[in-house]
Design a protein around this motif. Sequence first.
Motif, PDB file in Angstrom:
ATOM      1  N   ILE A   1      18.078  92.883  48.344  1.00  0.00           N
ATOM      2  CA  ILE A   1      18.365  94.194  47.756  1.00  0.00           C
ATOM      3  C   ILE A   1      17.066  94.682  47.139  1.00  0.00           C
ATOM      4  O   ILE A   1      16.541  94.064  46.205  1.00  0.00           O
ATOM      5  N   ALA A   2      16.518  95.754  47.690  1.00  0.00           N
ATOM      6  CA  ALA A   2      15.222  96.263  47.259  1.00  0.00           C
ATOM      7  C   ALA A   2      15.400  97.348  46.210  1.00  0.00           C
ATOM      8  O   ALA A   2      16.138  98.308  46.426  1.00  0.00           O
ATOM      9  N   MET A   3      14.714  97.192  45.092  1.00  0.00           N
ATOM     10  CA  MET A   3      14.773  98.199  44.033  1.00  0.00           C
ATOM     11  C   MET A   3      13.674  99.246  44.258  1.00  0.00           C
ATOM     12  O   MET A   3      12.497  98.910  44.390  1.00  0.00           O
TER      13      MET A   3
ATOM     14  N   VAL B   1      19.387  88.306  47.028  1.00  0.00           N
ATOM     15  CA  VAL B   1      18.245  88.276  46.117  1.00  0.00           C
ATOM     16  C   VAL B   1      17.810  89.715  45.882  1.00  0.00           C
ATOM     17  O   VAL B   1      17.731  90.517  46.821  1.00  0.00           O
ATOM     18  N   ILE B   2      17.569  90.049  44.623  1.00  0.00           N
ATOM     19  CA  ILE B   2      17.149  91.404  44.258  1.00  0.00           C
ATOM     20  C   ILE B   2      15.652  91.383  43.961  1.00  0.00           C
ATOM     21  O   ILE B   2      15.188  90.593  43.140  1.00  0.00           O
TER      22      ILE B   2
ATOM     23  N   ASP C   1       8.432  89.129  53.031  1.00  0.00           N
ATOM     24  CA  ASP C   1       7.968  87.896  52.405  1.00  0.00           C
ATOM     25  C   ASP C   1       9.103  87.196  51.660  1.00  0.00           C
ATOM     26  O   ASP C   1       9.269  85.976  51.756  1.00  0.00           O
ATOM     27  N   VAL C   2       9.875  87.970  50.908  1.00  0.00           N
ATOM     28  CA  VAL C   2      10.969  87.382  50.134  1.00  0.00           C
ATOM     29  C   VAL C   2      12.092  86.902  51.053  1.00  0.00           C
ATOM     30  O   VAL C   2      12.651  85.816  50.862  1.00  0.00           O
ATOM     31  N   PHE C   3      12.418  87.689  52.054  1.00  0.00           N
ATOM     32  CA  PHE C   3      13.478  87.308  52.985  1.00  0.00           C
ATOM     33  C   PHE C   3      13.131  86.018  53.728  1.00  0.00           C
ATOM     34  O   PHE C   3      13.987  85.148  53.931  1.00  0.00           O
TER      35      PHE C   3
ATOM     36  N   THR D   1      27.422  87.832  44.228  1.00  0.00           N
ATOM     37  CA  THR D   1      26.422  87.348  43.282  1.00  0.00           C
ATOM     38  C   THR D   1      25.012  87.627  43.801  1.00  0.00           C
ATOM     39  O   THR D   1      24.774  87.674  45.013  1.00  0.00           O
ATOM     40  N   ALA D   2      24.098  87.801  42.859  1.00  0.00           N
ATOM     41  CA  ALA D   2      22.702  88.036  43.213  1.00  0.00           C
ATOM     42  C   ALA D   2      21.819  87.566  42.074  1.00  0.00           C
ATOM     43  O   ALA D   2      22.259  87.445  40.920  1.00  0.00           O
ATOM     44  N   VAL D   3      20.560  87.310  42.406  1.00  0.00           N
ATOM     45  CA  VAL D   3      19.546  86.968  41.402  1.00  0.00           C
ATOM     46  C   VAL D   3      18.408  87.967  41.534  1.00  0.00           C
ATOM     47  O   VAL D   3      17.896  88.184  42.649  1.00  0.00           O
ATOM     48  N   ARG D   4      18.031  88.588  40.409  1.00  0.00           N
ATOM     49  CA  ARG D   4      16.838  89.440  40.437  1.00  0.00           C
ATOM     50  C   ARG D   4      15.642  88.598  40.029  1.00  0.00           C
ATOM     51  O   ARG D   4      15.585  88.078  38.913  1.00  0.00           O
TER      52      ARG D   4
END
Length: 271
Positions: A114-116, A91-92, A104-106, A64-67
Amino acid sequence: MLLHHARSLLFLPASNARAIEKARGLPCDMVMLDLEDAVPDDRKQEARDQAIDALRQGFGERLTAVRINVAGTLWHGAEMVAVKGSAADYVILPKVETVRQVADVFSVCQRPVIAMIESPAGVLGASAIGAAEGTAALFMGTNDLRKDLHIPAGAGRDGLSLALQQVVLAVRAARIAVFDGVYNRLDDDAGFEAECAHGHMLGFDGKTLIHPAQIAIANRLFGPDAHAVADARRLVDAATGGAERFEGRMIEAMHVDEARALIARAEAQAG
């Protein structure tokens, strides 16, 4: 399932409760609850709350992930805090161009990122982004990348080839996972299958999806071929060490390692 074994990664609008419930019975390898492009501004908070509740209920064995939305938007901070307290595996982060964005997000979410990669700057920075602490995988955001590269609408993937290969190269050096971008034409199974085959040949681990109807094709094209798995099992059984002849070709330790990796991937996806 390990992330690099995932074949089919399905984006769902977190504001669509019916689609979320349906996903619990779908054969995709990852469910990705989208708070960004798929959700209108006036439903962002509702979508965030719904995503966290859905994750609490779980999606079985699926990853599972959240963008989330990018920094500078009204919702970014609250979404990061929500993901930190959620049951999400990843987290995307969209539109990544720098290592600092990932860091920052991590640091806040405490989830692998997961970096787009959706822009020329993102492609050129893919090596650093892929190697950054906290980066678990890269996604290709081919729709935005096409626009930034001025590739005409309806054109094939030739104009993207260099960018796609450069990101795969960066990821393999960083030893993380990488996934191909979405395919927008929902009534074109032949085109989708061709794009999956192309992505697989370039080295992508799997495909990001926007509709459940795309799952079966992605699973088939990115899953190990039954004949290849059978060949791998014979090779492992026959290998005795060093360079040797096997069914008309020369093999060595590298080929045995590749065969074992293929078998492991097949067994993980079968489970």
